[in-house]
Design a protein around this motif. Structure first.
Motif, PDB file in Angstrom:
ATOM      1  N   LEU A 167       7.665  -3.734 -27.004  1.00  0.00           N
ATOM      2  CA  LEU A 167       7.343  -5.160 -27.163  1.00  0.00           C
ATOM      3  C   LEU A 167       8.078  -5.650 -28.392  1.00  0.00           C
ATOM      4  O   LEU A 167       7.910  -5.079 -29.469  1.00  0.00           O
ATOM      5  N   GLY A 174       9.265  -8.955 -30.982  1.00  0.00           N
ATOM      6  CA  GLY A 174       8.989 -10.317 -31.417  1.00  0.00           C
ATOM      7  C   GLY A 174      10.212 -10.904 -32.103  1.00  0.00           C
ATOM      8  O   GLY A 174      10.988 -10.181 -32.729  1.00  0.00           O
ATOM      9  N   VAL A 200       7.791 -15.845 -33.420  1.00  0.00           N
ATOM     10  CA  VAL A 200       6.525 -15.270 -33.903  1.00  0.00           C
ATOM     11  C   VAL A 200       6.078 -15.995 -35.185  1.00  0.00           C
ATOM     12  O   VAL A 200       4.887 -16.068 -35.486  1.00  0.00           O
ATOM     13  N   ILE A 211       1.611  -9.097 -31.770  1.00  0.00           N
ATOM     14  CA  ILE A 211       2.490  -8.237 -30.952  1.00  0.00           C
ATOM     15  C   ILE A 211       1.995  -6.796 -31.032  1.00  0.00           C
ATOM     16  O   ILE A 211       1.939  -6.077 -30.035  1.00  0.00           O
ATOM     17  N   ILE A 259       9.117  -6.271 -23.254  1.00  0.00           N
ATOM     18  CA  ILE A 259       8.527  -7.612 -23.302  1.00  0.00           C
ATOM     19  C   ILE A 259       9.019  -8.311 -24.570  1.00  0.00           C
ATOM     20  O   ILE A 259       8.761  -7.843 -25.689  1.00  0.00           O
ATOM     21  N   SER A 297       8.931 -11.557 -26.931  1.00  0.00           N
ATOM     22  CA  SER A 297       8.127 -12.749 -27.229  1.00  0.00           C
ATOM     23  C   SER A 297       8.808 -13.570 -28.318  1.00  0.00           C
ATOM     24  O   SER A 297       9.122 -13.034 -29.390  1.00  0.00           O
ATOM     25  N   ILE A 348       8.438 -14.062 -22.904  1.00  0.00           N
ATOM     26  CA  ILE A 348       7.468 -15.141 -23.144  1.00  0.00           C
ATOM     27  C   ILE A 348       8.161 -16.091 -24.109  1.00  0.00           C
ATOM     28  O   ILE A 348       8.515 -15.703 -25.224  1.00  0.00           O
ATOM     29  N   ASN A 349       8.423 -17.311 -23.646  1.00  0.00           N
ATOM     30  CA  ASN A 349       9.155 -18.265 -24.485  1.00  0.00           C
ATOM     31  C   ASN A 349       8.719 -19.671 -24.090  1.00  0.00           C
ATOM     32  O   ASN A 349       8.561 -19.968 -22.904  1.00  0.00           O
ATOM     33  N   LEU A 376       3.609 -18.320 -27.164  1.00  0.00           N
ATOM     34  CA  LEU A 376       3.213 -16.908 -27.290  1.00  0.00           C
ATOM     35  C   LEU A 376       1.852 -16.753 -27.969  1.00  0.00           C
ATOM     36  O   LEU A 376       1.138 -15.779 -27.743  1.00  0.00           O
ATOM     37  N   VAL A 411       0.107 -14.251 -25.494  1.00  0.00           N
ATOM     38  CA  VAL A 411      -0.028 -12.849 -25.921  1.00  0.00           C
ATOM     39  C   VAL A 411      -1.511 -12.447 -26.063  1.00  0.00           C
ATOM     40  O   VAL A 411      -1.910 -11.403 -25.520  1.00  0.00           O
TER      41      VAL A 411
END
Ligand code: FAD
Length: 318
Positions: free
Chosen positions: A204, A206, A210, A219, A261, A263, A284-285, A304, A308
């Motif tokens: 994951l 970031g 973030v 995260i 993933i 983010s 994820i955006n 996010l 998240v």
């Protein structure tokens, strides 16, 4: 069947996963003969035999822990001369690539680094590489000498294949160069309890989205619910939000997990270079036009800070 020499990466006898993956690939091109060096080398034998190793060549000496890679290259060369293998396979860590390069130079062979797949070919093993920031996949083979090939972690699924492996001691006398660079100290990194970034099955990461070091906890919490490693884009690293050792990309680490993933990461070419070979990519955006959506398998257009925590809650509930 031709023998294939496999260099074993282990910690005090515990064989690391990239070596087990390497054994799966080695069996496609011949019978694996493993070389395990240093403390606990003999303890690797049982695990290696479960993964198709027909012979384990072991050697332990203080030099392996006290000096940089040359003692290991000396030993691998002794094993190479004893076995006359069809190929030499080494895990693609920083140390593995140095060992492989030095061995190839010594034995006058061609080398392929960072392969992501291997198959048998009429004129020797054919290696697949992902090149130019993962824009192309190439297939190549070594045309001079015995192929020396390094293979990236997560390139193959580990498959068990029990074999009646034997254990034999190697007789190694070190070259003059072996003691040229002494290790003067080791600093253990504080353990996060998470898997190593380059070996993890799930990563994951970031990015700038973030928004701050403290928000990386979001995260990390999701990562821990999945048993994943945590990465970061260069923007997040340059901002001082996450350590450089966790940077993914062209000037960071290359990862190839089953699931990645991203983010709050836009998907710049330099970031893609380090993660594009991941098997399944999720982003994820909040910007539906972000370039990362061009390469994802699943995309979530959203904030996010909302997505998240929901994902974490959902996964923890299962
Ligand atoms: P940005 O590009 O700023 O993207 C942030 C994204 O977050 C945006 O898409 C935005 O829509 C989204 N976002 C913002 N807020 C939210 C929110 N609340 N919820 C959801 N989404 C949100 N980069 C690397 O990553 N690795 C490298 O190794 C690397 N090496 C480089 C080497 C060179 C020589 C150069 C020139 C550049 C390199 N870069 C590298 C930098 C790269 O070009 C990009 O600048 C960097 O990847 C951008 O990071 P980012 O995606 O986190 O930030």
């Amino acid at each position: 069947m031709a023998e294939v020499l496999v260099y074993v990466d282990h910690v005090d006898g515990a064989v690391r996963k990239p070596t087990l993956e390497l054994l799966t690939l080695a069996r496609r091109i011949g019978e694996p003969v493993a070389v395990a060096l240093g403390g606990g080398a003999a303890d690797t034998a049982a695990t290696l035999a479960e993964h198709g190793t027909v012979k384990v060549l072991t050697h332990d000496a203080a030099e392996y822990a006290e000096y940089l890679v040359v003692p290991k290259v000396d030993a691998l060369q002794v094993a190479y001369e004893r076995v006359s293998p069809a190929a030499v396979l080494v895990p693609s860590s920083a140390e593995g690539k140095e060992i492989a390069a030095r061995l190839a130079l010594r034995i006058g062979s061609g080398i392929i680094t960072d392969a992501i797949d291997l198959e048998a070919g009429d004129e020797g093993p054919v290696a697949t590489q992902s090149v130019f920031a993962a824009s192309f996949v190439t297939k190549s083979r070594v045309s001079k000498g015995t192929p020396v090939i390094t293979v990236k972690p997560n390139s193959a699924a580990v498959e068990a294949a029990p074999a009646a492996g034997t254990v034999e001691a190697l007789a190694v006398s070190f070259s003059e160069k072996a003691t040229g660079t002494k290790i003067t100290g080791r600093t253990a990194r504080e353990s996060t309890g998470r898997p190593e970034l380059t070996e993890a099955a799930i990563v994951l990461s970031g990015g700038r989205g973030v928004g701050g070091a403290e928000n990386f906890a979001l995260i990390e919490t999701l990562a821990d619910s999945l048993g994943a490693a945590v990465g970061a884009s260069r923007a997040a690293v340059d901002a001082g939000w996450y350590p450089h050792t966790n940077q993914v990309g062209q000037t960071g680490k290359s990862v190839s997990p089953q699931l990645y993933i991203a983010s709050g990461i836009s998907g710049a070419i330099q970031h893609r270079a380090g993660m594009q070979t991941s098997k399944t990519i999720v982003a994820i955006n909040k910007d539906a036009e972000a370039p990362i959506f061009d390469l994802v398998d699943y995309g979530v257009v959203g904030d996010l800070f909302e997505v998240v925590p929901q994902l974490t809650e959902e996964i923890k509930a299962r």
